[in-house]
Design an enzyme around this catalytic site. Structure first.
Site, mmCIF file in Angstrom:
data_model
loop_
_atom_site.group_PDB
_atom_site.id
_atom_site.type_symbol
_atom_site.label_atom_id
_atom_site.label_comp_id
_atom_site.label_asym_id
_atom_site.label_seq_id
_atom_site.Cartn_x
_atom_site.Cartn_y
_atom_site.Cartn_z
ATOM 1 N N HIS A 77 -13.582 4.406 7.473
ATOM 2 C CA HIS A 77 -12.870 3.166 7.126
ATOM 3 C C HIS A 77 -13.381 2.597 5.787
ATOM 4 O O HIS A 77 -13.847 1.464 5.727
ATOM 5 C CB HIS A 77 -12.997 2.111 8.246
ATOM 6 N N ILE A 83 0.836 -1.198 0.000
ATOM 7 C CA ILE A 83 0.000 0.000 0.000
ATOM 8 C C ILE A 83 0.873 1.251 0.000
ATOM 9 O O ILE A 83 0.611 2.205 -0.736
ATOM 10 C CB ILE A 83 -0.978 -0.016 1.195
#
Ligand SMILES: *[C@@H]1O[C@H](CO)[C@@H](O)[C@H](O)[C@H]1NC(C)=O
Ligand SMILES: *[C@@H]1O[C@H](CO)[C@@H](O)[C@H](O)[C@H]1NC(C)=O
Ligand SMILES: *[C@@H]1O[C@H](CO)[C@@H](O)[C@H](O)[C@H]1NC(C)=O
Length: 349
Positions: free
Chosen positions: A314, A186
């Protein structure tokens, strides 16, 4: 979206392991418990004809426990934040040998217990990198350009017209120095995007210098240097004992006053009280958070009152394609586990 394995290879490999499960004569179908009723259909399509699926009536702990009681399942399809611990495994029974979690992180799973019980675990790394990196940039851009504050001015009628040339000044991403804590998949996806924004320098910290860092033209530094020099800091490290609460008062005090912190990893990386203080005292410029502690965040949280915080609930991996890819990979991991084959993306326990 990058794929881990070419689709064809994946498909053939899955068929092979499926045939091993399904062709065992006289063997009742193995049972998989899906611990969340909102898992994408694609997972059910993959399981169809090969295993019996039992779906939890809810994604909360009580529903899961209730669904598992007496169900005698062989595998758990885990999706959601409920802790997979001793109580869950005891309820599920000793015949459980396979767990697939529809997430990249697995800090909510008692991996030591799984290992002790001889249970294999798979997760879904990589298929969500791009979606999560997009949210990281979304947060960096909106925090640096004071999105929350601007929106409030519009709502409250306190918008000063733009003939005041010093109205709502933010920070540039182009030409900035960017620090990435954790240059994993990521972190690298974030770095690739930032290069397109014309940043001046990319710094990173982690356990060790990485060849991928060199390819990206990123510089491996220590944490103090990263804090001191970065205009933007992206937290992209997994939650471990080492990273737990790593962003404390000392961490923020070493950041630039114009520094912006973006968190897309796990809430517990940040000492939230220290972050709130740093934001209030102007010790840093702004924060963009996709992860908080606790989740869901309490409605009266101080974070919601601060105008220099951008919050998203989230949603890092929350696109249709990404969630489908995660569900598909989880289902395939589980089938492979049940067939006694190595999963596509196993977690080393
Ligand atoms: C992490 O910390 C906990 C509690 O302090 C400890 O029980 C556990 O063994 C630690 N895990 C690792 C991997 O060091
Ligand atoms: C980063 O996000 C994680 C995940 O929700 C959270 O646990 C942690 O406290 C956050 N850290 C900061 C500094 O916001
Ligand atoms: C999401 O993906 C599924 C599976 O490909 C598809 O059937 C559905 O139409 C998609 N939904 C949206 C809102 O894009």
């Amino acid at each position: 979206m990058r794929c881990i394995i070419g689709n064809k290879v994946l498909y053939v490999a899955v068929l092979f392991c499926l045939s091993k499960i399904a062709c065992a004569e006289n063997m009742a179908l193995k049972k998989v418990f899906i611990a969340n009723p909102s898992v994408p259909r694609v997972a059910y399509n993959i399981f169809e004809n090969f295993v019996e699926v039992i779906t939890s009536s809810g994604y909360d702990r009580e529903s899961i426990i209730k669904g598992l009681s007496g169900a005698n399942v062989d595998a758990l399809f885990w999706a959601g934040g409920v802790k997979l611990d001793k109580e869950i495994l005891d309820t599920a029974g000793p015949q459980v040998k396979v767990v697939g979690t529809m997430s990249a992180g697995y800090n909510h799973i008692d991996t030591a217990l799984l290992k002790a019980k001889g249970i294999v675990l798979g997760n879904t790394p990589r298929v969500l990198d791009d979606a999560v990196a997009d949210v990281a940039l979304l947060l960096a851009m909106s925090a640096s350009r004071r999105y929350t504050e601007g929106r409030r001015h519009i709502e409250e009628g306190t918008w000063i017209n733009f003939f005041n040339t010093q109205w709502m000044l933010g920070q540039d991403i182009s030409g900035s120095t960017v620090g990435i804590v954790g240059l994993g998949n990521i972190g690298q996806a974030i770095a690739k995007r930032l290069k397109g924004f014309g940043v001046a320098k990319i710094l990173y910290t982690g356990h060790r210098e990485k060849p991928e860092g060199k390819e990206l033209g990123a510089q491996f530094v220590n944490q103090d240097t990263l804090n001191r020099e970065s205009d933007f800091i992206f937290l992209a490290a997994p939650l471990t004992n080492e990273t737990n609460q790593m962003c404390n008062a000392d961490f923020f005090s070493k950041m630039k006053k114009t520094g912006i912190i973006v968190n897309i990893s796990r809430g517990q990386l940040i000492d939230q009280a220290a972050l709130i203080k740093a934001l209030k005292d102007g010790e840093i410029f702004a924060a963009g958070l996709d992860v908080m502690d606790p989740e869901p965040l309490n409605r009266d949280s101080e974070l919601l009152k601060l105008s220099n915080v951008v919050l998203t609930p989230h949603i890092g991996s929350a696109t249709n394609n990404t969630r489908n890819a995660m569900a598909e990979l989880t289902a395939k991991n589980i089938l492979r586990g049940l067939g006694g084959e190595e999963m596509f993306t196993p977690v080393k326990l």
